[in-house]
Design a protein around this motif. Structure first.
Motif, PDB file in Angstrom:
ATOM      1  N   ASP A   1       2.208 -17.481  -5.062  1.00 12.41           N
ATOM      2  CA  ASP A   1       1.115 -16.591  -4.676  1.00 12.41           C
ATOM      3  C   ASP A   1       0.739 -16.798  -3.217  1.00 12.41           C
ATOM      4  O   ASP A   1       0.370 -15.852  -2.518  1.00 12.41           O
ATOM      5  N   GLU A   2       0.846 -18.034  -2.737  1.00 16.48           N
ATOM      6  CA  GLU A   2       0.532 -18.327  -1.338  1.00 16.48           C
ATOM      7  C   GLU A   2       1.494 -17.605  -0.405  1.00 16.48           C
ATOM      8  O   GLU A   2       1.075 -17.101   0.654  1.00 16.48           O
ATOM      9  N   GLN A   3       2.764 -17.541  -0.766  1.00 19.88           N
ATOM     10  CA  GLN A   3       3.728 -16.802   0.051  1.00 19.88           C
ATOM     11  C   GLN A   3       3.394 -15.314   0.079  1.00 19.88           C
ATOM     12  O   GLN A   3       3.429 -14.682   1.136  1.00 19.88           O
ATOM     13  N   VAL A   4       3.070 -14.760  -1.079  1.00 19.95           N
ATOM     14  CA  VAL A   4       2.735 -13.335  -1.147  1.00 19.95           C
ATOM     15  C   VAL A   4       1.479 -13.046  -0.336  1.00 19.95           C
ATOM     16  O   VAL A   4       1.402 -12.055   0.390  1.00 19.95           O
ATOM     17  N   GLN A   5       0.497 -13.934  -0.422  1.00 22.14           N
ATOM     18  CA  GLN A   5      -0.723 -13.720   0.355  1.00 22.14           C
ATOM     19  C   GLN A   5      -0.436 -13.798   1.845  1.00 22.14           C
ATOM     20  O   GLN A   5      -0.965 -12.994   2.622  1.00 22.14           O
ATOM     21  N   ALA A   6       0.393 -14.735   2.273  1.00 29.48           N
ATOM     22  CA  ALA A   6       0.749 -14.832   3.694  1.00 29.48           C
ATOM     23  C   ALA A   6       1.455 -13.564   4.161  1.00 29.48           C
ATOM     24  O   ALA A   6       1.199 -13.075   5.274  1.00 29.48           O
ATOM     25  N   ILE A   7       2.336 -13.028   3.323  1.00 28.71           N
ATOM     26  CA  ILE A   7       3.028 -11.779   3.664  1.00 28.71           C
ATOM     27  C   ILE A   7       2.014 -10.659   3.819  1.00 28.71           C
ATOM     28  O   ILE A   7       2.003  -9.947   4.823  1.00 28.71           O
ATOM     29  N   TYR A   8       1.140 -10.508   2.819  1.00 28.07           N
ATOM     30  CA  TYR A   8       0.163  -9.428   2.890  1.00 28.07           C
ATOM     31  C   TYR A   8      -0.781  -9.597   4.081  1.00 28.07           C
ATOM     32  O   TYR A   8      -1.106  -8.628   4.779  1.00 28.07           O
ATOM     33  N   ASP A   9      -1.229 -10.830   4.326  1.00 28.81           N
ATOM     34  CA  ASP A   9      -2.161 -11.064   5.427  1.00 28.81           C
ATOM     35  C   ASP A   9      -1.541 -10.750   6.780  1.00 28.81           C
ATOM     36  O   ASP A   9      -2.261 -10.504   7.756  1.00 28.81           O
ATOM     37  N   LEU A  10      -0.223 -10.743   6.876  1.00 31.05           N
ATOM     38  CA  LEU A  10       0.460 -10.325   8.097  1.00 31.05           C
ATOM     39  C   LEU A  10       0.595  -8.806   8.156  1.00 31.05           C
ATOM     40  O   LEU A  10       0.208  -8.171   9.136  1.00 31.05           O
ATOM     41  N   VAL A  11       1.116  -8.214   7.093  1.00 27.45           N
ATOM     42  CA  VAL A  11       1.499  -6.800   7.155  1.00 27.45           C
ATOM     43  C   VAL A  11       0.327  -5.841   6.997  1.00 27.45           C
ATOM     44  O   VAL A  11       0.462  -4.654   7.303  1.00 27.45           O
ATOM     45  N   LYS A  12      -0.829  -6.331   6.576  1.00 28.44           N
ATOM     46  CA  LYS A  12      -1.983  -5.444   6.435  1.00 28.44           C
ATOM     47  C   LYS A  12      -2.411  -4.854   7.774  1.00 28.44           C
ATOM     48  O   LYS A  12      -3.153  -3.869   7.811  1.00 28.44           O
ATOM     49  N   PHE A  13      -1.932  -5.426   8.875  1.00 27.46           N
ATOM     50  CA  PHE A  13      -2.296  -4.930  10.195  1.00 27.46           C
ATOM     51  C   PHE A  13      -1.390  -3.802  10.681  1.00 27.46           C
ATOM     52  O   PHE A  13      -1.606  -3.264  11.758  1.00 27.46           O
ATOM     53  N   GLY A  14      -0.369  -3.438   9.915  1.00 27.38           N
ATOM     54  CA  GLY A  14       0.489  -2.322  10.298  1.00 27.38           C
ATOM     55  C   GLY A  14      -0.301  -1.024  10.359  1.00 27.38           C
ATOM     56  O   GLY A  14      -1.188  -0.786   9.531  1.00 27.38           O
ATOM     57  N   PRO A  15      -0.008  -0.159  11.331  1.00 24.16           N
ATOM     58  CA  PRO A  15      -0.806   1.056  11.507  1.00 24.16           C
ATOM     59  C   PRO A  15      -0.597   2.093  10.403  1.00 24.16           C
ATOM     60  O   PRO A  15       0.500   2.267   9.886  1.00 24.16           O
ATOM     61  N   THR A  16      -1.711   2.744  10.058  1.00 24.85           N
ATOM     62  CA  THR A  16      -1.715   3.890   9.147  1.00 24.85           C
ATOM     63  C   THR A  16      -2.709   4.904   9.694  1.00 24.85           C
ATOM     64  O   THR A  16      -3.519   4.579  10.568  1.00 24.85           O
ATOM     65  N   ALA A  17      -2.673   6.121   9.191  1.00 24.36           N
ATOM     66  CA  ALA A  17      -3.611   7.161   9.623  1.00 24.36           C
ATOM     67  C   ALA A  17      -5.020   6.802   9.147  1.00 24.36           C
ATOM     68  O   ALA A  17      -5.221   6.474   7.977  1.00 24.36           O
ATOM     69  N   PHE A  18      -5.991   6.862  10.040  1.00 21.24           N
ATOM     70  CA  PHE A  18      -7.389   6.540   9.712  1.00 21.24           C
ATOM     71  C   PHE A  18      -7.545   5.138   9.121  1.00 21.24           C
ATOM     72  O   PHE A  18      -8.501   4.872   8.411  1.00 21.24           O
ATOM     73  N   ASN A  19      -6.596   4.259   9.393  1.00 23.60           N
ATOM     74  CA  ASN A  19      -6.613   2.916   8.813  1.00 23.60           C
ATOM     75  C   ASN A  19      -6.634   2.964   7.284  1.00 23.60           C
ATOM     76  O   ASN A  19      -7.154   2.063   6.626  1.00 23.60           O
ATOM     77  N   GLN A  20      -6.054   4.013   6.730  1.00 27.99           N
ATOM     78  CA  GLN A  20      -5.958   4.125   5.275  1.00 27.99           C
ATOM     79  C   GLN A  20      -5.184   2.930   4.732  1.00 27.99           C
ATOM     80  O   GLN A  20      -4.202   2.503   5.323  1.00 27.99           O
ATOM     81  N   SER A  21      -5.631   2.432   3.608  1.00 35.26           N
ATOM     82  CA  SER A  21      -4.967   1.298   2.974  1.00 35.26           C
ATOM     83  C   SER A  21      -4.768   1.585   1.485  1.00 35.26           C
ATOM     84  O   SER A  21      -5.350   0.922   0.622  1.00 35.26           O
ATOM     85  N   PRO A  22      -3.917   2.574   1.171  1.00 35.56           N
ATOM     86  CA  PRO A  22      -3.748   2.951  -0.234  1.00 35.56           C
ATOM     87  C   PRO A  22      -2.781   2.073  -1.017  1.00 35.56           C
ATOM     88  O   PRO A  22      -2.726   2.165  -2.242  1.00 35.56           O
ATOM     89  N   LEU A  23      -2.021   1.205  -0.332  1.00 33.81           N
ATOM     90  CA  LEU A  23      -1.052   0.376  -1.044  1.00 33.81           C
ATOM     91  C   LEU A  23      -1.760  -0.566  -2.014  1.00 33.81           C
ATOM     92  O   LEU A  23      -2.707  -1.253  -1.652  1.00 33.81           O
ATOM     93  N   ARG A  24      -1.265  -0.598  -3.234  1.00 36.76           N
ATOM     94  CA  ARG A  24      -1.688  -1.576  -4.221  1.00 36.76           C
ATOM     95  C   ARG A  24      -0.440  -2.273  -4.735  1.00 36.76           C
ATOM     96  O   ARG A  24       0.610  -1.638  -4.924  1.00 36.76           O
ATOM     97  N   ILE A  25      -0.548  -3.576  -4.935  1.00 34.35           N
ATOM     98  CA  ILE A  25       0.601  -4.399  -5.319  1.00 34.35           C
ATOM     99  C   ILE A  25       0.301  -5.065  -6.656  1.00 34.35           C
ATOM    100  O   ILE A  25      -0.687  -5.791  -6.776  1.00 34.35           O
ATOM    101  N   THR A  26       1.136  -4.803  -7.631  1.00 29.87           N
ATOM    102  CA  THR A  26       1.032  -5.444  -8.940  1.00 29.87           C
ATOM    103  C   THR A  26       2.186  -6.424  -9.073  1.00 29.87           C
ATOM    104  O   THR A  26       3.353  -6.005  -9.092  1.00 29.87           O
ATOM    105  N   LEU A  27       1.869  -7.715  -9.120  1.00 31.94           N
ATOM    106  CA  LEU A  27       2.901  -8.737  -9.263  1.00 31.94           C
ATOM    107  C   LEU A  27       3.232  -8.912 -10.748  1.00 31.94           C
ATOM    108  O   LEU A  27       2.341  -9.135 -11.556  1.00 31.94           O
ATOM    109  N   VAL A  28       4.496  -8.784 -11.062  1.00 26.31           N
ATOM    110  CA  VAL A  28       4.953  -8.893 -12.446  1.00 26.31           C
ATOM    111  C   VAL A  28       5.566 -10.281 -12.612  1.00 26.31           C
ATOM    112  O   VAL A  28       6.688 -10.531 -12.170  1.00 26.31           O
ATOM    113  N   ARG A  29       4.809 -11.174 -13.225  1.00 30.77           N
ATOM    114  CA  ARG A  29       5.238 -12.571 -13.335  1.00 30.77           C
ATOM    115  C   ARG A  29       5.596 -12.985 -14.757  1.00 30.77           C
ATOM    116  O   ARG A  29       6.573 -13.687 -14.972  1.00 30.77           O
TER     117      ARG A  29
END
Length: 196
Positions: A30-58
């Protein structure tokens, strides 16, 4: 003109990276996934929209439920991947816009009051965020196996709700020795870029 990004990083993120079809059994935390998300959340989108949702299947039970909705050629590799993520578009993303785009808080009501407009915007911006997520997986030294060969309605009913649209399923892990197919060709610059 050369790129500012170090050549080794360019290779890691793009030139040497491939879609992975097989993984070692090394877990993805989970720490790796959080580090990935905490980096890529800064990628540009229109109006700073953040519609991505991630469901981890463990869990094995959830994995079994997911695999039944995949195309036949995707089932074995998803069943064996250390981690699988269902990437979906939140079609009600606009509720977060006043906080995420404070420069124009009325954007929520001006542009996205109607569901079809939200779904179109969510699809485009989730695709952008999904691409950033794949590059982030590579930045973490892992490999990704993104797939669109699945029954979207089945996955939605199994893991999501009516406000979420599944976009992509991604197998994640350390690549096995036989993880990659040979690199397929890409279009050249002159085939893609036009100056007017």
């Amino acid at each position: 003109m050369s790129l500012v990004l170090d050549p080794a990083a360019q290779d890691l993120l793009f030139r040497e990276a491939h879609t992975a079809n097989a993984f070692t059994d090394e877990p993805v935390t989970d720490e790796q996934v959080q580090a990935i998300y905490d980096l890529v959340k800064f990628g540009p989108t229109a109006f700073n929209q953040s519609p991505l949702r991630i469901t981890l299947v463990r869990s094995p039970e959830a994995r079994e439920r997911l695999v039944q909705h995949l195309a036949e050629g995707n089932r074995a590799k998803t069943a064996a991947a250390p981690l699988v993520a269902v990437l979906s578009a939140d079609n009600e993303f606009h509720e977060e816009l006043p906080r995420l785009f404070p420069h124009f808080p009325q954007a929520k009501d001006v542009f996205f009051a109607q569901r079809p407009a939200r779904e179109d915007a969510a699809a485009l911006n989730t695709a952008l965020q999904a691409a950033y997520f794949l590059v982030g997986i590579r930045a973490a030294g892992l490999a990704a196996g993104p797939m669109t060969g699945f029954d979207a309605e089945g996955v939605r009913k199994e893991f999501l709700d009516d406000d979420h649209t599944p976009v992509m399923i991604v197998n994640i892990g350390a690549p096995a020795g036989d993880a990659f197919h040979p690199r397929s060709p890409r279009l050249d610059y002159t085939e893609v870029v036009t100056t007017v």
